[in-house]
Design a protein around this motif. Structure first.
Motif, PDB file in Angstrom:
ATOM      1  N   LEU A 214      49.073  77.001 -19.026  1.00  0.00           N
ATOM      2  CA  LEU A 214      49.041  77.847 -20.084  1.00  0.00           C
ATOM      3  C   LEU A 214      49.730  79.497 -19.808  1.00  0.00           C
ATOM      4  O   LEU A 214      50.593  80.202 -20.338  1.00  0.00           O
ATOM      5  N   THR A 215      49.075  79.881 -18.562  1.00  0.00           N
ATOM      6  CA  THR A 215      49.562  81.017 -17.994  1.00  0.00           C
ATOM      7  C   THR A 215      51.156  80.950 -17.758  1.00  0.00           C
ATOM      8  O   THR A 215      51.869  82.069 -17.890  1.00  0.00           O
ATOM      9  N   GLN A 216      51.564  79.939 -16.928  1.00  0.00           N
ATOM     10  CA  GLN A 216      52.903  79.841 -16.831  1.00  0.00           C
ATOM     11  C   GLN A 216      53.436  78.403 -17.231  1.00  0.00           C
ATOM     12  O   GLN A 216      53.316  77.564 -16.648  1.00  0.00           O
ATOM     13  N   PRO A 217      53.937  78.645 -18.436  1.00  0.00           N
ATOM     14  CA  PRO A 217      54.522  77.411 -19.337  1.00  0.00           C
ATOM     15  C   PRO A 217      55.678  76.661 -18.616  1.00  0.00           C
ATOM     16  O   PRO A 217      55.878  75.750 -18.932  1.00  0.00           O
ATOM     17  N   ASP A 218      56.347  77.460 -18.057  1.00  0.00           N
ATOM     18  CA  ASP A 218      57.888  77.063 -17.712  1.00  0.00           C
ATOM     19  C   ASP A 218      57.546  75.983 -16.511  1.00  0.00           C
ATOM     20  O   ASP A 218      57.052  76.422 -15.255  1.00  0.00           O
ATOM     21  N   ASP A 219      57.687  74.461 -16.645  1.00  0.00           N
ATOM     22  CA  ASP A 219      57.662  73.644 -15.570  1.00  0.00           C
ATOM     23  C   ASP A 219      58.322  74.145 -14.112  1.00  0.00           C
ATOM     24  O   ASP A 219      57.816  73.859 -13.349  1.00  0.00           O
ATOM     25  N   GLU A 220      59.654  74.641 -14.151  1.00  0.00           N
ATOM     26  CA  GLU A 220      60.333  74.814 -13.275  1.00  0.00           C
ATOM     27  C   GLU A 220      59.829  76.037 -12.719  1.00  0.00           C
ATOM     28  O   GLU A 220      59.839  75.913 -10.993  1.00  0.00           O
ATOM     29  N   LYS A 221      59.347  77.035 -13.029  1.00  0.00           N
ATOM     30  CA  LYS A 221      58.864  78.175 -12.331  1.00  0.00           C
ATOM     31  C   LYS A 221      57.646  77.705 -11.524  1.00  0.00           C
ATOM     32  O   LYS A 221      57.532  77.924 -10.603  1.00  0.00           O
TER      33      LYS A 221
END
Length: 84
Positions: free
Chosen positions: A34-41
């Motif tokens: 939830l905090t970092q929704p970007d899979d690649e990041k």
């Protein structure tokens, strides 16, 4: 806000402490997603925390906090003598 379900099945109940611990790990992972929704990041950042002992300890503390909440919700499994 994301449609991500932060409490799977909308329940913190677990039959055993092992199931509770597994749920705690899942909840901690969901908070990170939830905090970092970007899979690649998130994949890129994995390399950073994988080699940082303090970050790994922090992850353990997050899971421990989740587990304490789940254990309390389950009355520390005292109501279920079969799980001992």
């Amino acid at each position: 806000m994301s449609d991500l379900q932060l409490v799977p099945g909308n329940s913190l109940l677990a039959a055993t402490p092992e199931e509770g611990r597994q749920l705690a790990v899942k909840l901690a992972r969901l908070v990170i997603k939830l905090t970092q929704p970007d899979d690649e990041k998130r994949r890129q950042q994995r390399a950073i925390y994988a080699d940082n002992p303090m970050m790994l300890i922090s992850i353990g503390q997050t899971v421990a906090a989740e587990f304490a909440t789940i254990a309390a919700a389950n009355n520390y499994w005292r109501e279920r003598p079969e799980s001992r």
